[in-house]
Scaffold this motif. Sequence first.
Motif, PDB file in Angstrom:
ATOM      1  N   TRP A 123       0.808  -1.225   0.000  1.00 24.81           N
ATOM      2  CA  TRP A 123       0.000   0.000   0.000  1.00 24.81           C
ATOM      3  C   TRP A 123       0.832   1.261   0.000  1.00 24.81           C
ATOM      4  O   TRP A 123       0.293   2.327  -0.316  1.00 24.81           O
ATOM      5  CB  TRP A 123      -1.088  -0.018   1.055  1.00 24.81           C
ATOM      6  N   TYR A 124       2.080   1.172   0.312  1.00 24.47           N
ATOM      7  CA  TYR A 124       2.919   2.373   0.146  1.00 24.47           C
ATOM      8  C   TYR A 124       3.256   2.554  -1.341  1.00 24.47           C
ATOM      9  O   TYR A 124       3.203   3.660  -1.877  1.00 24.47           O
ATOM     10  CB  TYR A 124       4.181   2.264   0.999  1.00 24.47           C
ATOM     11  N   ASN A 127       0.284   3.819  -3.140  1.00 21.36           N
ATOM     12  CA  ASN A 127      -0.047   5.207  -2.819  1.00 21.36           C
ATOM     13  C   ASN A 127       1.031   6.181  -3.297  1.00 21.36           C
ATOM     14  O   ASN A 127       1.040   7.347  -2.894  1.00 21.36           O
ATOM     15  CB  ASN A 127      -0.292   5.373  -1.315  1.00 21.36           C
ATOM     16  N   LEU A 142       9.204   3.722   5.167  1.00 22.25           N
ATOM     17  CA  LEU A 142       7.830   3.931   5.644  1.00 22.25           C
ATOM     18  C   LEU A 142       7.237   2.622   6.152  1.00 22.25           C
ATOM     19  O   LEU A 142       6.404   2.614   7.055  1.00 22.25           O
ATOM     20  CB  LEU A 142       6.957   4.493   4.516  1.00 22.25           C
TER      21      LEU A 142
ATOM     22  N   GLU B 104      -7.647  16.653 -15.145  1.00 22.68           N
ATOM     23  CA  GLU B 104      -6.575  16.035 -14.354  1.00 22.68           C
ATOM     24  C   GLU B 104      -5.215  16.636 -14.667  1.00 22.68           C
ATOM     25  O   GLU B 104      -4.398  16.860 -13.781  1.00 22.68           O
ATOM     26  CB  GLU B 104      -6.549  14.525 -14.611  1.00 22.68           C
ATOM     27  N   ASP B 105      -4.977  16.885 -15.954  1.00 23.27           N
ATOM     28  CA  ASP B 105      -3.710  17.509 -16.329  1.00 23.27           C
ATOM     29  C   ASP B 105      -3.586  18.882 -15.664  1.00 23.27           C
ATOM     30  O   ASP B 105      -2.517  19.252 -15.174  1.00 23.27           O
ATOM     31  CB  ASP B 105      -3.623  17.665 -17.859  1.00 23.27           C
ATOM     32  N   ARG B 108      -2.433  18.980 -12.110  1.00 22.42           N
ATOM     33  CA  ARG B 108      -0.992  18.797 -11.906  1.00 22.42           C
ATOM     34  C   ARG B 108      -0.209  20.091 -12.151  1.00 22.42           C
ATOM     35  O   ARG B 108       0.950  20.186 -11.789  1.00 22.42           O
ATOM     36  CB  ARG B 108      -0.484  17.666 -12.804  1.00 22.42           C
ATOM     37  N   ILE B 702      -7.644   2.480   7.828  1.00 18.95           N
ATOM     38  CA  ILE B 702      -6.292   2.410   8.376  1.00 18.95           C
ATOM     39  C   ILE B 702      -5.476   3.639   7.975  1.00 18.95           C
ATOM     40  O   ILE B 702      -5.296   3.911   6.789  1.00 18.95           O
ATOM     41  CB  ILE B 702      -5.589   1.125   7.890  1.00 18.95           C
ATOM     42  N   HIS B 703      -4.988   4.363   8.957  1.00 17.58           N
ATOM     43  CA  HIS B 703      -4.164   5.547   8.702  1.00 17.58           C
ATOM     44  C   HIS B 703      -2.695   5.224   8.949  1.00 17.58           C
ATOM     45  O   HIS B 703      -2.358   4.547   9.911  1.00 17.58           O
ATOM     46  CB  HIS B 703      -4.586   6.698   9.613  1.00 17.58           C
ATOM     47  N   ASP B 704      -1.849   5.765   8.081  1.00 15.39           N
ATOM     48  CA  ASP B 704      -0.416   5.549   8.233  1.00 15.39           C
ATOM     49  C   ASP B 704       0.119   6.487   9.313  1.00 15.39           C
ATOM     50  O   ASP B 704      -0.089   7.692   9.232  1.00 15.39           O
ATOM     51  CB  ASP B 704       0.281   5.851   6.903  1.00 15.39           C
ATOM     52  N   PRO B 705       0.809   5.925  10.311  1.00 11.95           N
ATOM     53  CA  PRO B 705       1.300   6.804  11.367  1.00 11.95           C
ATOM     54  C   PRO B 705       2.280   7.871  10.843  1.00 11.95           C
ATOM     55  O   PRO B 705       2.263   8.997  11.321  1.00 11.95           O
ATOM     56  CB  PRO B 705       1.992   5.856  12.351  1.00 11.95           C
ATOM     57  N   THR B 706       3.101   7.504   9.855  1.00 13.83           N
ATOM     58  CA  THR B 706       4.148   8.424   9.404  1.00 13.83           C
ATOM     59  C   THR B 706       3.608   9.537   8.522  1.00 13.83           C
ATOM     60  O   THR B 706       3.950  10.703   8.703  1.00 13.83           O
ATOM     61  CB  THR B 706       5.241   7.660   8.618  1.00 13.83           C
ATOM     62  N   THR B 707       2.787   9.175   7.550  1.00 14.37           N
ATOM     63  CA  THR B 707       2.317  10.189   6.604  1.00 14.37           C
ATOM     64  C   THR B 707       0.909  10.676   6.930  1.00 14.37           C
ATOM     65  O   THR B 707       0.497  11.728   6.454  1.00 14.37           O
ATOM     66  CB  THR B 707       2.279   9.609   5.172  1.00 14.37           C
ATOM     67  N   ILE B 709      -1.789   9.487   5.866  1.00 16.66           N
ATOM     68  CA  ILE B 709      -2.766   9.206   4.808  1.00 16.66           C
ATOM     69  C   ILE B 709      -3.546   7.927   5.112  1.00 16.66           C
ATOM     70  O   ILE B 709      -3.137   7.124   5.954  1.00 16.66           O
ATOM     71  CB  ILE B 709      -2.097   9.061   3.420  1.00 16.66           C
ATOM     72  N   VAL B 710      -4.667   7.761   4.426  1.00 16.32           N
ATOM     73  CA  VAL B 710      -5.414   6.508   4.543  1.00 16.32           C
ATOM     74  C   VAL B 710      -4.704   5.481   3.659  1.00 16.32           C
ATOM     75  O   VAL B 710      -4.591   5.665   2.450  1.00 16.32           O
ATOM     76  CB  VAL B 710      -6.869   6.685   4.074  1.00 16.32           C
ATOM     77  N   LEU B 711      -4.202   4.425   4.260  1.00 17.28           N
ATOM     78  CA  LEU B 711      -3.444   3.435   3.486  1.00 17.28           C
ATOM     79  C   LEU B 711      -4.358   2.543   2.666  1.00 17.28           C
ATOM     80  O   LEU B 711      -3.997   2.122   1.569  1.00 17.28           O
ATOM     81  CB  LEU B 711      -2.610   2.563   4.429  1.00 17.28           C
ATOM     82  N   ASP B 713      -7.257   3.088   1.025  1.00 17.14           N
ATOM     83  CA  ASP B 713      -8.314   3.877   0.382  1.00 17.14           C
ATOM     84  C   ASP B 713      -8.736   3.227  -0.932  1.00 17.14           C
ATOM     85  O   ASP B 713      -8.804   3.867  -1.975  1.00 17.14           O
ATOM     86  CB  ASP B 713      -7.851   5.319   0.154  1.00 17.14           C
ATOM     87  N   GLU B 716      -9.692  -3.013  -2.132  1.00 14.40           N
ATOM     88  CA  GLU B 716      -8.884  -4.209  -1.958  1.00 14.40           C
ATOM     89  C   GLU B 716      -8.526  -4.383  -0.480  1.00 14.40           C
ATOM     90  O   GLU B 716      -8.783  -5.436   0.107  1.00 14.40           O
ATOM     91  CB  GLU B 716      -7.607  -4.093  -2.787  1.00 14.40           C
ATOM     92  N   PHE B 717      -7.966  -3.349   0.104  1.00 16.58           N
ATOM     93  CA  PHE B 717      -7.557  -3.464   1.501  1.00 16.58           C
ATOM     94  C   PHE B 717      -8.605  -2.909   2.467  1.00 16.58           C
ATOM     95  O   PHE B 717      -8.517  -3.126   3.664  1.00 16.58           O
ATOM     96  CB  PHE B 717      -6.207  -2.789   1.726  1.00 16.58           C
TER      97      PHE B 717
END
Lengths: 333, 793
Positions: A123-124, A127, A142, B104-105, B108, B702-707, B709-711, B713, B716-717
Amino acid sequence: MRSFEYAAPKAPQQALGLLGRNWGESEILAGGTDLLALMKDDVVRPRRLVNVKAVEGADLHALMRRQNGLQIGALVSIARVAESADIRQRYPMLANAAVEAASPQIRNMATMGGNICQRPRCWYFRNGFGLLAVDKKTGKSLVLEGDNRYHAILGNEGPAYFVSPSSIVPSLVAYGAKITLASAKGTREVPLEKFFVTPREENQREHDLRPDEMLTFISLPAPPAGARVAHYEVRQKAAVDGPLATCAALLEMSGGTVKTARIVMGHVAPIPWISQEAAQAIAGKPVNEETAEAAGAAAVAQAKSLGRNGYKIKLARVAVKRAILAAAQGGQA
Amino acid sequence: MPSYAWPPEDQRAYIGKRISRVDGPFKVSGRAKYTYDYNPKGLLYGAVLRSPYAKARIVSIDTSEAEKMPGVKSVHIVQDKGTIIQWAGDDVVALAAVTEDQAEDALRAIKVEWEPLPHFVDDEKQPPAGSGKTSGAMSQDDFVGAISNQMPQGQLIRQLTTDGVSFKVDDEFIKQAKSFSVPQPIIDALQKAPYHPESGDAPRSPYKEVRSETKGDPDSAFKSAEVTSEGVYGATVITHCCMESHGVAAEWPDPDHLVVHISTQSVSSMPGQIAGGLKGQGVNIDAANIRVEQQNVGGGVGSKFQADRWGIYVPMLSRKAGGAPVKVMLERDAELAVAGARPSHFARVKAAASRDGQITAWESEGWGTGGPGGGAAPPLPYVFDVPNQRNRYVSVATNTGPSRAWRAPQHPQAAVITMGALEDLAARLNMNPVELIRKNIGLVTEARRQIYLDELDIADKMMAWSSRWHPRGQGGNGSMMQGLGLSLHTWGGRGHASNCDLSIHPDGSVDIKMGTQDLGTGTRTTILIVAADTLGIPMEQITLNIGDSSYPTSGGSGGSTTIGGVSSSTRRAAVDARDALFAKVAPGLDTSPEKLVARGGRIFVEGDASKSLTWKQACAKLGAMPITVQGKNPGPENLTNSGVGGVQMADVSVDTETGIVKVNKMVAVQDCGLVIDLKTAESQVLGALIMGVSYALYEEKIHDPTTGIVLNDNMEFYRLAGLGDIPEMQVHMMTGKGYDERGVIGLAEPPTVSPGAAISNAVANAIGVRVPFIPLTPDRVLAALEGQKGAQA
Ligand SMILES: Cc1cc2nc3c(=O)[nH]c(=O)nc-3n(C[C@H](O)[C@H](O)[C@H](O)COP(=O)(O)OP(=O)(O)OC[C@H]3O[C@@H](n4cnc5c(N)ncnc54)[C@H](O)[C@@H]3O)c2cc1C
């Protein structure tokens, strides 16, 4: 999705000629079940897409017997492998692995070549943090710092911690598959297990695949006579769910005892993991709860938790044990 | 005075029968149109730049290059420089372009300079002892963040009043706040907030005590307790996962009129919400000139009551693009990250009982998160009002997408905690949990005691509980263990305010207009059932129009309030219209209107064949003008009620080597007063069980402790139960005497409450040890088993 150039060549040589020299220049599009998702998520950004589904060359689309073995064209769908009477009879473990993979819709679209070359589900990575998921600010992983509940328990010395994603490949490896890789310059054949590499750097792929190469064939040797096979997948849900650990077991028997064994684990390491330890543990023994359990334990003797994935060690051990028991009880090659 | 009362059972043609949804064929054949399907000619595609950080200050935004990109028609800054973003994925800039790729372009090409700030996403860890008494004074950034992140007004006012501010609130600041439409009560609280300059800009603690209550004398009760049980229980944050994501299409036919298609649970409230939001953007339009339409919605589950940021910036994008239609549907990753979260609730619980099973004391130390604003305490203890109790709850402010109402807000978590603790207590007592509940039924509100007892009996039979239940850990030999668990729940469900227009036309046709919405629950079907039953004509003869803000207003579909509201307003309208028709035709039949009945497509005097007209003949007597009446709820004679009880039981198997749980069977017994449509009612319960199996076993944001973000999203997971994971399900609705006369009560929330608790209890019964938190994933189940082995060693 970013704009890209699209080519759908008919001639094999033309297809190979359209492939770039560096990653990022081009990408092969087969069933697209993985690649399109990667592109929509902006993880993979090829400038050119070479759709190979219409490439002529009957062999690429066929299942063919070759000297008692089997040659699987890279463009054969997973569904065809699952349904093939020949495969069911001679390589039942492969057929079963194919039946259990993904969903009917995906099995219809996805190719065997694409299944082998699919990218990790980490998932890293998905993402956008890269295959090695290194935090740009701190230089730390990470995965190690973060949530590694689905990451590797074997071969996880780093810097790669993802798990190899295919639930079909372990069976192919157990049968001793080789693959053919073609480029404009020629072809080469490699044992399937050697095709998977643990990347050391971010710009390295997890496959021994050059940007200008295409996987064309998967060749299986004749199944060893009297071998018993089975694979076991630990999945939380009944279907359409990424496995947490898998094992393909091929046992060559001599009377009531195992002569030699091939034990290949999936979803536990950055590569399909051939466990010599488990194979040795069961060799020369009759298969029963105790010996299978010992083989499972041997398979994970070197396993190590990254923090949140310790439970996978247990799951991997159980997968090995159950695959061996199932092989001995019913499976046959 | 006409009688609006619900007809008795022997006079009902449709009410209470099993009737298939009228819009089923439209939905399964793809003819039903959703907001997602609204693609008018000239539609511009919207795209949204989202924050990659869980917490960061926007230093600058440069959209100049994006504006020049091919196809780009309008750009709107949603949150400008200076704003502190509080969760990853929050909307920053939106734009509209001719094609999706161009949009989308262009995204960015937007340059945002960020100053990342430390974030906090860990809600599972119990807050340190004693924390949460104060979270420190609010800095200016905190305040601005609270406003832009829609912290609930009451909570913000409380925080300002108790914790104060660390910055000088001068006239200039108040003026600015007013220009951002900060509500007056918050301005008042801000002006009165104590000033604590010493706190400076020090980060505030994420912990805040929001409940601390004691009842009776828990200390002595625990001291003299014969049996006590302690444990940790809880449910992690999950999302709503609506099949149709949130989204809006908007267009301005002229500068004074706005038409909006929005995926919503609350059609009638949208014009006002959108007008208010646009005002904040400097666009003045009357709610009366905003028309909102929505024929079908692909689920809401509580997450679609607000106009949301996109409900405001999409009209802004359209306005800036000269009124052309613009649409934004959230992509699945954004949907999971920002558009829905059920708060987590965890608690350390101690419960005590006498040796014969009388519950005497309860203590809970709870915590959990509802996002950046912290959150409210769940109703603990749930259902059982223990005589001696102490409850403390610390809300945890996290940099995660804010929570939204999720089907039966707070109740499923409260059930997991309470029913888990009581099951553990029963195990300590060596008692069958059914017996524990019976013993303590006196702790349940009086109105529902008998209902629960009756329901327990029925559930017991359906599950064969009495003959199959075994004490803990005796669920089998080998690696597969089997167990049973149960849970009780409650909910209100009184009908909301609802209005409708009903017309009977001279040709015999009937139409109803109501500004309600059908979330997939069968609202259309039930309105038609009530009208048809009242008028004595077939449902097919009635045309129903809903999903349009130009129709008479009807409440939002949430909190199980819709069925009571729409059935009551429809009943009153239909009775009045019918009686008006009776008045027209009575003289011709040489009778008085009170003697007439409408049934089976005829209007007649009971027992007198000579005094009878077909419905069509009767309507023809109207002349040129139809009858039009308005129906209302609330209104004369209460047709709806509040307060239900339900019992659910689960049968599970656990593979103790892999920690994988399989639910074999679920049983649900439920009351909801008078059932309008037995089939859609049962479907509602079945759907709740399916959803319950899913959140009990799989779902977790599930949130990533470091970033931050929602891991997970993605689908699948972020696992949802699939077909193969759905158990055998049996539903029993309590109907008939004692239930029907209560009137109509909502059903959407209650059956969703218990599955998590019942399944968690069944797993504990199977494996002999409590798995503290749901979802009951293999890692959690194996950890609990390891802990048990450790404890035995
Ligand atoms: C919901 C879901 C569930 C899934 N479950 C499973 C599962 O249970 N088990 C499992 O094994 N997999 C699973 N998958 C993965 C799926 O099997 C792969 O996506 C699929 O096999 C890829 O094949 P494809 O032909 O679609 O490849 P594509 O998506 O077209 O390509 C995938 C990658 O391989 C490369 N590639 C493709 N063909 C070749 C070739 N001939 N030579 C060189 N490179 C090539 C592409 O360039 C690309 O990088 C799942 C996927 C989804 C979406």
